[in-house]
Scaffold this motif. Structure first.
Motif, PDB file in Angstrom:
ATOM      1  N   PHE A  77     -95.829   3.290 -48.262  1.00 60.05           N
ATOM      2  CA  PHE A  77     -96.314   4.552 -47.708  1.00 60.05           C
ATOM      3  C   PHE A  77     -97.603   4.350 -46.880  1.00 60.05           C
ATOM      4  CE2 PHE A  77     -96.829   9.077 -47.227  1.00 60.05           C
ATOM      5  CZ  PHE A  77     -95.514   9.532 -47.330  1.00 60.05           C
ATOM      6  N   PRO A  78     -97.443   3.708 -45.718  1.00 61.54           N
ATOM      7  CA  PRO A  78     -98.593   3.464 -44.840  1.00 61.54           C
ATOM      8  C   PRO A  78     -99.068   4.739 -44.152  1.00 61.54           C
ATOM      9  CG  PRO A  78     -96.559   2.828 -43.738  1.00 61.54           C
ATOM     10  CD  PRO A  78     -96.181   3.199 -45.146  1.00 61.54           C
ATOM     11  N   GLU A  79    -100.379   4.865 -44.049  1.00 62.49           N
ATOM     12  CA  GLU A  79    -101.001   5.959 -43.301  1.00 62.49           C
ATOM     13  C   GLU A  79    -102.328   5.469 -42.719  1.00 62.49           C
ATOM     14  OE1 GLU A  79    -100.963  10.007 -43.928  1.00 62.49           O
ATOM     15  OE2 GLU A  79     -99.569  10.023 -45.622  1.00 62.49           O
ATOM     16  N   GLY A  80    -103.059   6.378 -42.064  1.00 63.00           N
ATOM     17  CA  GLY A  80    -104.416   6.119 -41.602  1.00 63.00           C
ATOM     18  C   GLY A  80    -104.609   4.941 -40.676  1.00 63.00           C
ATOM     19  N   PRO A  81    -103.743   4.716 -39.660  1.00 61.96           N
ATOM     20  CA  PRO A  81    -103.879   3.520 -38.831  1.00 61.96           C
ATOM     21  C   PRO A  81    -105.143   3.541 -37.977  1.00 61.96           C
ATOM     22  CG  PRO A  81    -102.290   5.037 -37.856  1.00 61.96           C
ATOM     23  CD  PRO A  81    -102.655   5.601 -39.200  1.00 61.96           C
ATOM     24  N   VAL A  82    -105.825   2.399 -37.937  1.00 61.43           N
ATOM     25  CA  VAL A  82    -106.988   2.186 -37.086  1.00 61.43           C
ATOM     26  C   VAL A  82    -106.680   0.967 -36.218  1.00 61.43           C
ATOM     27  CG1 VAL A  82    -109.445   1.622 -37.000  1.00 61.43           C
ATOM     28  CG2 VAL A  82    -108.584   3.154 -38.785  1.00 61.43           C
ATOM     29  N   VAL A  83    -106.612   1.170 -34.911  1.00 55.15           N
ATOM     30  CA  VAL A  83    -106.276   0.073 -33.994  1.00 55.15           C
ATOM     31  C   VAL A  83    -107.558  -0.681 -33.652  1.00 55.15           C
ATOM     32  CG1 VAL A  83    -105.146  -0.566 -31.845  1.00 55.15           C
ATOM     33  CG2 VAL A  83    -104.396   1.487 -33.078  1.00 55.15           C
ATOM     34  N   MET A  84    -107.555  -1.979 -33.919  1.00 59.83           N
ATOM     35  CA  MET A  84    -108.740  -2.811 -33.733  1.00 59.83           C
ATOM     36  C   MET A  84    -108.727  -3.479 -32.352  1.00 59.83           C
ATOM     37  SD  MET A  84    -110.242  -2.198 -36.554  1.00 59.83           S
ATOM     38  CE  MET A  84    -111.548  -3.430 -36.648  1.00 59.83           C
ATOM     39  N   PRO A  85    -109.883  -3.942 -31.875  1.00 58.89           N
ATOM     40  CA  PRO A  85    -109.950  -4.556 -30.545  1.00 58.89           C
ATOM     41  C   PRO A  85    -109.057  -5.784 -30.380  1.00 58.89           C
ATOM     42  CG  PRO A  85    -112.151  -3.978 -31.306  1.00 58.89           C
ATOM     43  CD  PRO A  85    -111.228  -3.760 -32.459  1.00 58.89           C
ATOM     44  N   ASP A  86    -108.771  -6.494 -31.470  1.00 60.38           N
ATOM     45  CA  ASP A  86    -107.942  -7.698 -31.368  1.00 60.38           C
ATOM     46  C   ASP A  86    -106.453  -7.392 -31.405  1.00 60.38           C
ATOM     47  OD1 ASP A  86    -107.560  -7.011 -34.003  1.00 60.38           O
ATOM     48  OD2 ASP A  86    -108.196  -8.934 -34.847  1.00 60.38           O
ATOM     49  N   GLY A  87    -106.090  -6.103 -31.411  1.00 58.12           N
ATOM     50  CA  GLY A  87    -104.687  -5.721 -31.419  1.00 58.12           C
ATOM     51  C   GLY A  87    -104.090  -5.568 -32.803  1.00 58.12           C
ATOM     52  N   ALA A 108    -101.834   6.644 -33.718  1.00 60.91           N
ATOM     53  CA  ALA A 108    -103.108   6.141 -33.214  1.00 60.91           C
ATOM     54  C   ALA A 108    -102.820   5.312 -31.971  1.00 60.91           C
ATOM     55  CB  ALA A 108    -103.814   5.288 -34.270  1.00 60.91           C
ATOM     56  N   TRP A 109    -103.832   5.152 -31.120  1.00 60.01           N
ATOM     57  CA  TRP A 109    -103.632   4.469 -29.840  1.00 60.01           C
ATOM     58  C   TRP A 109    -104.537   3.256 -29.705  1.00 60.01           C
ATOM     59  CZ3 TRP A 109    -103.747   9.774 -30.325  1.00 60.01           C
ATOM     60  CH2 TRP A 109    -102.609  10.479 -29.892  1.00 60.01           C
ATOM     61  N   GLY A 110    -104.069   2.310 -28.904  1.00 65.34           N
ATOM     62  CA  GLY A 110    -104.855   1.131 -28.574  1.00 65.34           C
ATOM     63  C   GLY A 110    -104.413   0.561 -27.248  1.00 65.34           C
ATOM     64  N   GLY A 111    -104.824  -0.678 -26.988  1.00 62.32           N
ATOM     65  CA  GLY A 111    -104.522  -1.319 -25.715  1.00 62.32           C
ATOM     66  C   GLY A 111    -105.578  -1.005 -24.676  1.00 62.32           C
ATOM     67  N   ASP A 112    -105.594  -1.794 -23.605  1.00 61.62           N
ATOM     68  CA  ASP A 112    -106.608  -1.614 -22.563  1.00 61.62           C
ATOM     69  C   ASP A 112    -106.538  -0.235 -21.927  1.00 61.62           C
ATOM     70  OD1 ASP A 112    -107.507  -4.189 -23.019  1.00 61.62           O
ATOM     71  OD2 ASP A 112    -106.319  -5.076 -21.398  1.00 61.62           O
TER      72      ASP A 112
END
Length: 306
Positions: free
Chosen positions: A13-23, A273-277
């Protein structure tokens, strides 16, 4: 349905994603009581084991993780899906934790009773430009006692010096986010399936007379068998609310119009949650089936404060 790339499976039951600078993506596994880092290749590393029910996560001004811990759920498993079901028999209390990513040290920043506040099931969290954070308390359902907590929305300082229940009562608030200009607080209610907004007047304060029955203004409520979970905000100001029941992400304009619905295949689609350049890599938690997936989003997500 959008095209999704599987990043990792076998999560509890994954939740709370935090996208880090290293991907990599740091998330909680609520049913395991742990914080896990998922690398781009799908490999997993446990950062910390706070126990209870770690739920929402955010990076604070000191670079540490701030975790809403709901104290724990019981679970049901059916048709290949895992689902929370009421308060844990070994419920350990609602709290806000600060976690060192490098060492895994877990510090209880706020517990129930601090500053006169009752914390039952802290759920989701967002930092503002002043270094403080808003969080929701979803409360607990105790089926044996036929009871459901009446809860609220809180504001706190990251140094442990200030905690206030700013909005009370609130109907089972779950996801929380801020508009791009920081002037509006959004909260998604699960069982009423409403997106609410609150006009921020100062750090940790909202206008008490903004809505017809208090500070909250209803923005959007869909028809059908649906429930709202966590949310994220796009750079454009759209609010993307994870939607349970009809599986997917409801994209809602700040004016309360449904922009689009991005369907998934998991009834417990809980977070985005979002990430990437370009901030257009969207990571979505498919919690019932224990997966983290990735897709290219149509619009960039809003960069968080930290």
């Amino acid at each position: 349905m959008a095209e999704f790339e599987l990043v990792a499976d076998g999560l509890r039951f994954p939740e709370g994603p935090v996208v880090m600078p290293d991907g990599s993506v740091i998330l909680v596994e609520i049913a395991e009581g742990q914080i896990t880092r998922v690398r781009p290749d799908g490999s997993k590393t446990v950062i910390a084991k706070p126990g209870g029910g770690p739920n929402g996560l955010a990076i604070g001004p000191d670079g540490k993780l701030y975790c809403c811990n709901n104290g724990g759920f019981e679970y049901m498993e059916a048709n290949g899906f895992l689902a929370p079901h009421g308060i844990a028999k070994n419920y350990s209390g609602g709290r806000i934790e600060r976690i060192d990513i490098d060492t895994g040290e877990v510090e209880i920043l706020y517990k129930s009773g601090d500053h006169g506040c009752s914390l039952r099931g802290p759920n989701d969290i967002v930092f503002d430009a002043h270094g403080g954070f808003w969080f929701t308390d979803h409360g607990k359902i105790d089926y044996a006692k036929r009871s459901h907590d009446v809860v609220g929305i809180f504001y706190a300082k990251a140094d442990g010096s200030y905690l206030e229940e700013v909005i009370f009562p609130s109907n089972n608030p779950n996801g929380v986010g801020l508009s791009p200009d920081g002037k509006t607080l959004y909260a998604a209610e699960t069982y009423t399936c409403r997106l609410m907004k609150f006009n921020i007047t100062a750090p940790g304060k909202v206008a008490g007379d903004a809505g017809p029955g208090g500070p909250g203004i209803p923005v959007y409520r869909p028809a059908g068998y649906k429930f709202f979970d966590s949310l994220g905000v796009e750079a454009s100001g759209n609010i993307c609310v994870a939607t349970i029941g009809e599986c997917g992400i409801s994209v809602i304009s700040s004016d309360g119009e449904l922009v689009e619905f991005v369907a998934t295949d998991d009834i417990f689609t809980t977070n985005i949650a979002w990430g990437g350049d370009d901030m257009m890599d969207a990571y979505i938690c498919l919690s019932g089936s224990g997966r983290l997936v990735k897709t290219r989003w149509a619009r960039p997500g809003l960069k968080l404060q930290y």
